[in-house]
Motif scaffolding. Structure first.
Motif: not given
Ligand code: DX5
Ligand code: ZN
Length: 218
Positions: A8, A10, A33, A35, A66, A68, A141-145, A175-177, A197-198
C-alpha cells in the motif's frame, strides 16, 4: 500455492514517490494498492487522479484502487481511464451495491467490495458470485500503521468457507496491520491477497521484507 502481495503506497515517502515505485517495480510484489480517501467516509484525505495518472505511467505492477469515498459510482469510468485494473468500493458507501458492482464490471475493471471491521461478512452472501474479491479491513480504514484487529481472522475463515461451499472463484483480500506474523495467520485462514503498508515501507530494507513476506508460504 502462492499468494498476491500488494504493497500500500500510503506508507511510502511521498517526497520520493518515483523512487518508491521503482523500488516496488524491482521487487517481488505483485500489485500496487492505492488508498483513495475523501475526508468524509474516513477521517483522512490521500491521493487522487493527478497522482494516479503519473503512477500508472511508472508502475510496472497492476494498480488496485481501494476507494474510501462516498458516492464511488460517480468516478467509475475515470478510474478505468486512469488505468486502474481492480476497483474496490466499500459496502458501507453503496446503497445500490448490485448496480455499482455491475457498472464496475461493465467498465472492464475487476470489482472488489470492502467491509469495515464491524460489518459482518454475511451481508455479501447473495452478491458474492458477482465479486472478484472481498476485502476484509483488519483495521479501521483511514490510516496506515494501525494494529491488526484479531477477530478479522474469524471473518476471513467464515468467508472462505462460504466461497468454497458455493464453489466460487472470489478471492479474499486482507488489508491493515499485515506483517510477517499476521500474514501467516491470514493465509492460513483463507486469504489470497494481502495488503501491507507500514511493515514494508518502514522496514530497513523494503525489497528484502517483500521477499521475506512472499516466502512465508513455503
Ligand atoms: C487503511 C488502508 C490500508 C493501509 C495499510 O485505511 O486501507 O491499505 O494503508 O497500512 P498498514 O499495512 O500500515 O496497516
Ligand atoms: Zn487499503
Amino acid at each position: 500455492m502462492s499468494f498476491i502481495l500488494a504493497p500500500s503506497l500510503l506508507s511510502a515517502n511521498f517526497l520520493r514517490l518515483e523512487e518508491e515505485v521503482e523500488m516496488l517495480n524491482s521487487s517481488m510484489s505483485d500489485r500496487l494498492h492505492l488508498d483513495i480517501m475523501d475526508g468524509v467516509f474516513v477521517p483522512n484525505i490521500s491521493i487522487g487522479f493527478p497522482q494516479i495518472k503519473y503512477l500508472f505511467k511508472i508502475s510496472t505492477k497492476p494498480l488496485d484502487a481501494h476507494l474510501m469515498i462516498v458516492e464511488p459510482q460517480k468516478f467509475i469510468n475515470r478510474f478505468r481511464d486512469f488505468g486502474i485494473q481492480t476497483l474496490t468500493v466499500h459496502y458501507e458507501t453503496c446503497i445500490h451495491l448490485h448496480r455499482i458492482v455491475t457498472q464496475i464490471k461493465e467498465s472492464g475493471m475487476r470489482v472488489g467490495v470492502a467491509l469495515n471491521p464491524h460489518t459482518p461478512i454475511e451481508v455479501l452472501i447473495d452478491i458474492l458470485e458477482y465479486l472478484d474479491r472481498v476485502l476484509i479491513l483488519s483495521v479501521n480504514p483511514g490510516f496506515e500503521g494501525q494494529k491488526f484487529i484479531p477477530y478479522s481472522c474469524s471473518k476471513v475463515c467464515r468467508l472462505k468457507k462460504i466461497i468454497n461451499q458455493k464453489k466460487l472463484k472470489t478471492l479474499v483480500e486482507v488489508d491493515g496491520g499485515i506483517d510477517i506474523g499476521t500474514a501467516k495467520m491470514m493465509l492460513e485462514a483463507g486469504a489470497t491477497i494481502l495488503v501491507a503498508g507500514s511493515s514494508i515501507f518502514k522496514a530497513k530494507y523494503p525489497i528484502k521484507m517483500i521477499k521475506q513476506m512472499k516466502s512465508i508460504i513455503n
